[in-house]
Design a protein around this motif. Structure first.
Motif, PDB file in Angstrom:
ATOM      1  N   ALA A 104      -4.214   0.051   7.752  1.00  0.00           N
ATOM      2  CA  ALA A 104      -4.945  -0.522   6.441  1.00  0.00           C
ATOM      3  C   ALA A 104      -4.194  -2.012   6.461  1.00  0.00           C
ATOM      4  O   ALA A 104      -2.740  -1.798   6.507  1.00  0.00           O
TER       5      ALA A 104
ATOM      6  N   ILE B  75       1.026  -1.161  -0.009  1.00  0.00           N
ATOM      7  CA  ILE B  75       0.104   0.029   0.073  1.00  0.00           C
ATOM      8  C   ILE B  75       0.883   1.279  -0.096  1.00  0.00           C
ATOM      9  O   ILE B  75       1.743   1.573   0.823  1.00  0.00           O
TER      10      ILE B  75
ATOM     11  N   ASP C  97      -9.407   7.466  -1.375  1.00  0.00           N
ATOM     12  CA  ASP C  97      -8.984   5.926  -2.221  1.00  0.00           C
ATOM     13  C   ASP C  97      -7.816   5.540  -1.313  1.00  0.00           C
ATOM     14  O   ASP C  97      -6.832   6.493  -0.717  1.00  0.00           O
ATOM     15  N   VAL C  98      -7.525   4.429  -1.435  1.00  0.00           N
ATOM     16  CA  VAL C  98      -6.389   3.573  -0.920  1.00  0.00           C
ATOM     17  C   VAL C  98      -5.379   3.128  -2.213  1.00  0.00           C
ATOM     18  O   VAL C  98      -6.074   2.375  -2.902  1.00  0.00           O
TER      19      VAL C  98
ATOM     20  N   LEU D 269     -10.254   0.828   6.572  1.00  0.00           N
ATOM     21  CA  LEU D 269      -9.324   1.499   7.403  1.00  0.00           C
ATOM     22  C   LEU D 269      -9.658   1.771   9.050  1.00  0.00           C
ATOM     23  O   LEU D 269     -10.660   1.797   9.291  1.00  0.00           O
TER      24      LEU D 269
ATOM     25  N   GLN E 281      -2.680  13.663  -0.547  1.00  0.00           N
ATOM     26  CA  GLN E 281      -2.135  12.118  -0.719  1.00  0.00           C
ATOM     27  C   GLN E 281      -0.950  12.070   0.395  1.00  0.00           C
ATOM     28  O   GLN E 281       0.169  12.729   0.276  1.00  0.00           O
TER      29      GLN E 281
ATOM     30  N   ALA F 282     -13.128   3.614   2.090  1.00  0.00           N
ATOM     31  CA  ALA F 282     -12.939   4.466   1.285  1.00  0.00           C
ATOM     32  C   ALA F 282     -14.059   5.161   0.774  1.00  0.00           C
ATOM     33  O   ALA F 282     -15.053   4.139   0.512  1.00  0.00           O
TER      34      ALA F 282
ATOM     35  N   VAL G 135     -11.906   9.701   3.572  1.00  0.00           N
ATOM     36  CA  VAL G 135     -10.970   8.940   2.671  1.00  0.00           C
ATOM     37  C   VAL G 135     -11.268   8.800   1.396  1.00  0.00           C
ATOM     38  O   VAL G 135     -12.548   8.209   1.242  1.00  0.00           O
TER      39      VAL G 135
ATOM     40  N   LYS H  82      -9.866  -1.711   1.135  1.00  0.00           N
ATOM     41  CA  LYS H  82     -10.264  -0.306   1.554  1.00  0.00           C
ATOM     42  C   LYS H  82     -10.916  -0.152   2.947  1.00  0.00           C
ATOM     43  O   LYS H  82     -11.717   0.883   2.719  1.00  0.00           O
TER      44      LYS H  82
ATOM     45  N   MET I 108       1.868   5.676   2.897  1.00  0.00           N
ATOM     46  CA  MET I 108       1.670   4.908   3.950  1.00  0.00           C
ATOM     47  C   MET I 108       2.934   3.880   4.014  1.00  0.00           C
ATOM     48  O   MET I 108       3.635   3.477   3.094  1.00  0.00           O
TER      49      MET I 108
ATOM     50  N   VAL J 223      -2.579   7.105   0.795  1.00  0.00           N
ATOM     51  CA  VAL J 223      -4.101   7.274   1.171  1.00  0.00           C
ATOM     52  C   VAL J 223      -4.438   8.653   0.615  1.00  0.00           C
ATOM     53  O   VAL J 223      -3.670   9.555   0.882  1.00  0.00           O
ATOM     54  N   ARG J 224      -5.381   9.059  -0.130  1.00  0.00           N
ATOM     55  CA  ARG J 224      -5.891  10.143  -0.479  1.00  0.00           C
ATOM     56  C   ARG J 224      -6.987  10.634   0.583  1.00  0.00           C
ATOM     57  O   ARG J 224      -8.241   9.935   0.237  1.00  0.00           O
TER      58      ARG J 224
END
Length: 466
Positions: free
Chosen positions: A340, A293, A377-378, A347, A307, A362, A375, A345, A310, A296-297
């Motif tokens: 995560a 990963i 997106d991952v 969290l 962004q 997400a 959140v 997705k 991670m 994360v956004r």
């Protein structure tokens, strides 16, 4: 230089040549030496497969400690001193390959080629006593060379005779069986050359690339001394990375949609890769081997979407977990941790004391520390193993020759002589393998030669099978 000095030099060279032919070549072409070298190559190849190659010094210290030593002797010091961390590039392994190839080549020139030359040479048998030394021979009262010839041709024998001597005949088939062992040796030497060339000119690299990023091959962890530098006029973009999960939550397969770009960013090749389905370009192969990963956004209240990277956390029993810290105050005096464990997705949000305060997916929002955290997106990352091995086509060609030679070697080299003298027909033959089948073939020919053509009963006067 005097005549005496010249004589001494010639004598020295003569002695060296005699030693080389009688002693050195004898040892070099010894089958027992070849078997020992072959087993040694196999043993070290197994070691190179079992022991991780090209890893860091710390990796070997952690996985191969001195106390307790693996098998009582295998420690990180032994591995790195001997070179078991890069077996295929060590001087002693390459020397072993060269010595084995030299042995095969010497055996080909000193044994296989002379055997082929001897098989191609033949002579007629002009006296009945010459048939006595053959493993299979017979003396017939009836039959003739004219009736024997079509029977041999029907069985694909090549006939040799002399126009001025119409009472003798020689026939053979399966000369390809004598060529087979030579092709086997050529194939094995070709495989060795391909392996050496690949070791000297190939390289291996590893890259961890986030979905959407473009990269050039740079993180080379192992390379041969003759490896060419990678051209910088092209790059690779990971368009998308994703994972398919099983209904129970386990990983089914992970994929990377990748594009090869030229220096102007134009796509020149594209492929979705997964395990055992790599991307190949300019002799370089991109394998899908790992995942992670990358980022994360998120958005805090009405801030711009930003962004955050991670990082994989060290855990003992919780599996792989990635985490990041998100500030909830402009002065960065407070914040929450976001964790995560996969790309499904989901969290986990922890406060500064390590307490779980919320769980979210997400696309969802949550209230934390008086702010709204959303959140979007991952972002996953693909782990790529990148290899270049210019010796692979040579190795494949060697295996093709090896298989061809093995098939050719199954053909029996069979020879038949015949002599018609004093109202007698003498027939004899020999073969290098499949002796029983050859004997049956010759007996069938003799039976056909003895087939009754009149009221008289023909017979075989003498017959020898040994």
């Amino acid at each position: 230089m005097t005549l005496n000095d010249t004589s001494k030099e010639l004598s020295w060279w003569s002695a060296f040549g005699r030693f080389f032919r009688q002693e050195f070549l004898k040892v070099l072409t010894d089958l027992r030496l070849a078997i020992v070298m072959f087993l040694a190559i196999a043993l070290f190849s197994i070691a190179g497969t079992v022991i991780e190659q090209g890893q860091s010094h710390g990796f070997y210290q952690a996985n191969y400690p001195e106390h307790p030593a693996l098998f009582g002797f295998l420690t990180w010091k032994v591995i790195q001193v001997v070179g078991l961390d890069h077996v295929y590039r060590t001087w002693w392994f390459l020397s072993l390959l060269i010595l084995f190839g030299t042995s095969l080549t010497a055996c080909t020139f000193t044994r296989q080629l002379p055997a082929l030359k001897a098989a191609r040479r033949w002579k007629f048998y002009e006296e009945p006593r010459q048939f006595q030394k053959l493993a299979l021979s017979a003396e017939l009262e009836t039959g003739s060379l004219s009736s024997l010839t079509p029977l041999l041709q029907k069985r694909r024998y090549k006939i040799f005779s002399e126009p001025e001597k119409d009472n003798i005949l020689y026939a053979r088939k399966g000369i390809v069986g004598r060529i087979g062992p030579i092709i086997v040796h050529v194939g094995m030497v070709t495989i060795l050359l391909g392996a050496i060339w690949g070791t000297m000119t190939g390289f291996m690299a590893q890259e961890m690339v986030a979905s959407g990023d473009t990269f050039q091959v740079q993180n080379i962890i192992d390379a041969g001394p003759l490896a060419a530098s990678i051209s910088k006029d092209w790059s690779v973009k990971v368009n998308r990375f994703w994972i398919d999960y099983t209904p129970k939550g386990g990983i089914d397969q992970f994929y990377s949609d990748m594009s090869v770009l030229d220096s102007e960013g134009k796509e020149i090749d594209r492929k979705t890769i997964f395990v055992n389905q790599p991307l190949r370009y300019r002799g370089i192969t991109f394998y899908q081997t790992d995942w992670g990963i990358a980022a994360v956004r998120v958005q805090i209240n009405r801030s711009p979407i930003f962004q955050l990277p991670m990082t994989q956390l060290k855990t003992k029993n919780s599996g792989r977990i990635w985490g990041t810290w998100i500030p909830t105050k402009p002065d960065l005096s407070a914040g929450v941790s976001l964790l995560a464990k996969d790309l499904q997705k989901t969290l986990l949000i922890y406060d500064s004391t390590g307490k779980l305060i919320n769980t979210m997916r997400a696309g969802m929002s949550a209230e934390v520390n008086g702010v709204t955290l959303k959140v979007f997106d991952v972002i996953g990352s693909t782990g790529l193993q990148i290899k270049a091995d210019p010796g692979i086509p040579i190795v494949y060609a060697g295996f093709a020759l090896l298989m061809l030679g093995v098939v050719m070697s199954y053909f029996s080299h069979s020879q038949i002589w015949a002599l018609q003298k004093d109202d007698r027909l003498y027939v004899g033959g020999k073969t290098n393998r499949a002796q029983v089948a050859f004997e049956q073939e010759v007996l069938d020919i003799l039976d056909q030669l003895n087939s009754p053509t009149s009221s008289e009963e023909p017979s075989i006067l003498t017959e020898k099978i040994s």
